[in-house]
Design an enzyme around this catalytic site. Structure first.
Site, PDB file in Angstrom:
ATOM      1  N   LYS A  80     -10.202 -38.446-101.613  1.00 53.27           N
ATOM      2  CA  LYS A  80      -9.880 -37.095-102.094  1.00 53.27           C
ATOM      3  C   LYS A  80      -8.616 -37.144-102.925  1.00 53.27           C
ATOM      4  CE  LYS A  80     -10.498 -32.592-102.043  1.00 53.27           C
ATOM      5  NZ  LYS A  80     -10.350 -32.598-103.539  1.00 53.27           N
ATOM      6  N   LYS A 104      -0.958 -38.088 -97.398  1.00 55.69           N
ATOM      7  CA  LYS A 104      -0.938 -36.622 -97.315  1.00 55.69           C
ATOM      8  C   LYS A 104      -2.106 -36.113 -96.465  1.00 55.69           C
ATOM      9  CE  LYS A 104      -0.066 -34.830-101.371  1.00 55.69           C
ATOM     10  NZ  LYS A 104      -0.222 -34.228-102.722  1.00 55.69           N
ATOM     11  N   LYS A 116      -7.092 -40.804-106.636  1.00 54.43           N
ATOM     12  CA  LYS A 116      -6.511 -40.086-107.775  1.00 54.43           C
ATOM     13  C   LYS A 116      -7.231 -40.548-109.023  1.00 54.43           C
ATOM     14  CE  LYS A 116      -3.061 -37.154-108.374  1.00 54.43           C
ATOM     15  NZ  LYS A 116      -2.534 -36.230-107.352  1.00 54.43           N
ATOM     16  N   THR A 200      -0.929 -24.611-103.115  1.00 52.86           N
ATOM     17  CA  THR A 200       0.170 -25.594-103.106  1.00 52.86           C
ATOM     18  C   THR A 200       1.503 -24.843-103.051  1.00 52.86           C
ATOM     19  OG1 THR A 200      -1.215 -27.016-104.462  1.00 52.86           O
ATOM     20  CG2 THR A 200       1.096 -27.637-104.267  1.00 52.86           C
ATOM     21  N   SER A 359      -8.214 -27.255-100.538  1.00 53.69           N
ATOM     22  CA  SER A 359      -9.351 -28.012-101.080  1.00 53.69           C
ATOM     23  C   SER A 359     -10.318 -28.349 -99.944  1.00 53.69           C
ATOM     24  CB  SER A 359      -8.883 -29.325-101.716  1.00 53.69           C
ATOM     25  OG  SER A 359      -8.489 -29.131-103.052  1.00 53.69           O
TER      26      SER A 359
HETATM   27  N1  GLU Z   1      -3.627 -32.631-106.979  1.00 50.73           N
HETATM   28  C1  GLU Z   1      -3.284 -32.050-105.716  1.00 50.73           C
HETATM   29  C2  GLU Z   1      -2.375 -32.988-104.955  1.00 50.73           C
HETATM   30  O1  GLU Z   1      -1.755 -33.862-105.510  1.00 50.73           O
HETATM   31  C3  GLU Z   1      -4.506 -31.597-104.911  1.00 50.73           C
HETATM   32  C4  GLU Z   1      -5.465 -32.682-104.556  1.00 50.73           C
HETATM   33  C5  GLU Z   1      -6.762 -32.164-103.928  1.00 50.73           C
HETATM   34  O2  GLU Z   1      -6.880 -30.992-103.662  1.00 50.73           O
HETATM   35  O3  GLU Z   1      -7.647 -33.011-103.752  1.00 50.73           O
HETATM   36  O4  GLU Z   1      -2.192 -32.844-103.764  1.00 50.73           O
END
Ligand code: GLU
Length: 426
Positions: A80, A104, A116, A200, A359
């Site tokens: 993810k 995370k 990513k 966020t 998400s």
């Molecule tokens: N881009 C966001 C982050 O760095 C969200 C990632 C997601 O929701 O998968 O946490």
């Protein structure tokens, strides 16, 4: 996504984020007493895909862009993480960001690994039609490794819910049916979650409130500075102001503004909608972008990109608390300086986890074909953020380590436990 004529983008110093990510892992591995094999397993990405993206430009010419998708770890569930469009994207940057997603997700106990994606492109210099072609071709190229149970992209720097809609459509066309769960951060009308767009920022402010309280400061009456007025910074500034904090400085890639008696964030929002930048807002004075980081405030929220707090400016930071809205805004050397100067840093993998938490809620709603109410999303988000804050801050106090070291240690232990229970195959 158009640029502002005549404006000069303010770009911070770039640091090696992968080295920083590896160093954080090495500390956690040493503290947890893991062997070198376990360390290697945690350090190495499971899968890395580099793709070429041939693009037909609107003027008929052709160019070839480069994109990446890195799945750092899948021990706790599907990979993810976001997709970034930026001229600074490199494979090493994507590797670091993927690793941070693993920690995370584990720290917040959402059932995912970490991934990513990135395309090395400045989205402001491409038309909407060109961005659609880039997104669809990139999605086609990474199609073999994504899916609602394999790897689920989401927005990140330079991408948004429209990007996710194109990805979802491209994937769905390839499958012959609509697959809402393949991405998160979609528009509401395509199965996006209520509360995702601001998640966020909401999470950042929950952590800011808790971090301020831990040093004896109440949010109402506090002062704040926010670097970045995009997907994270803008709503973070709003929520801080709604909670009674005086936001005295804000910046974006074009410049910074400052008003020692507090900026009217709602009026600033209207100005940005009209002009595309915080610069020129008449309720504040123009200010030095680097100077924003050095203001004497209770809470500083770096919500732009990585590496902005570094060994060259950390010594001058006068914030009481730094809450990392961006991923990797504080370099390793700066971390050490801030600790010895008594600046409390709420680390990215905790502070900006609100996005991936919602998400997860969006993905769960797609799997259930059921929409949750905004208040349920927000209550569950707050509950998870505060539970993670408590465990990280308790661990940090008990072991006399930084919040970042505590968060990384807790996350790494969770990933390793999943790996150990599953065992090695064959
Ligand atoms: N881009 C966001 C982050 O760095 C969200 C990632 C997601 O929701 O998968 O946490």
């Amino acid at each position: 996504m158009s640029s502002i004529p005549g404006a000069v983008a303010v770009l911070p110093e770039r640091t090696s984020v992968l080295e920083d990510a590896h160093a954080q892992l090495a500390v956690a591995v040493a503290d947890l007493g893991y062997d070198s094999g376990t360390h290697a397993m945690l350090k190495q990405s499971r899968r890395e895909l580099t793709v070429s993206i041939p693009l037909r430009r609107d003027d008929g010419s052709t160019e070839v862009l480069t994109g990446y998708r890195v799945q750092h770890n899948i021990s706790r569930g599907p990979a993810k993480g976001g997709l970034r469009y930026s001229p600074h994207v490199t494979l090493d940057e994507v590797r670091a960001l993927a690793m941070w997603m693993t920690w995370k997700c584990a720290l917040l106990d959402v059932p995912y690994g970490g991934a990513k994606g990135g395309v090395t492109v400045d989205p402001r210099t491409y038309s909407t039609l060109e961005l659609e072609r880039i997104t669809r071709r990139y999605t086609s190229e990474i199609l073999p490794i994504i899916g609602p149970h394999q790897d689920i992209p989401a927005p990140d720097v330079g991408t948004d819910e429209q990007t996710m809609a194109w990805m979802m459509d491209t994937y769905s066309v390839s499958q012959g049916h609509t697959v809402p769960g393949v991405v998160t951060g979609k528009p509401l009308s395509l199965g996006g979650s209520l509360g995702r767009a601001s998640a966020t920022s909401r999470g950042v402010v929950h952590i800011a409130r808790a971090a301020l309280l831990s040093v004896g400061i109440d949010m109402p009456g506090s002062t704040a500075a926010v670097q970045g007025f995009g997907k994270v910074g803008r709503d973070a500034a709003h929520f801080l102001a709604d909670d009674g904090s005086q936001v005295i400085a804000v910046s974006d890639q074009f410049g910074a503004i400052h008003n020692p008696s507090g900026i009217d964030i709602r009026a600033l929002g209207h100005h940005v909608d009209r002009t595309g930048s915080v610069v020129g807002f008449d309720g504040a004075d123009e200010f030095d972008s680097d100077g924003l980081l050095e203001l004497e405030v209770d809470v500083l929220v770096p919500a732009a990109i990585e590496g902005v707090i570094h060994s060259g400016n950390a010594e001058r930071l006068r914030a009481r608390v730094v809450v990392e809205g961006a991923n990797g805004p504080t370099s390793r050397d700066a971390d050490t300086i801030l600790r010895s100067n008594g600046v409390l840093v709420a680390p990215d993998i905790l502070a900006n986890a609100g996005g991936v938490i919602v998400s997860y809620f969006e993905w769960a709603q797609a799997n259930q074909s059921y929409r949750w109410e905004a208040r349920d999303v927000e209550a569950r988000l707050e509950e998870r953020m505060l539970a993670a804050w408590r465990s990280v801050s308790d661990h940090a106090h008990t072991h006399d380590i930084t919040l970042r070291a505590a968060a990384t240690r807790l996350a790494v232990a969770r990933v390793t436990e999943a790996h150990r229970l599953r065992g090695l195959y064959p």
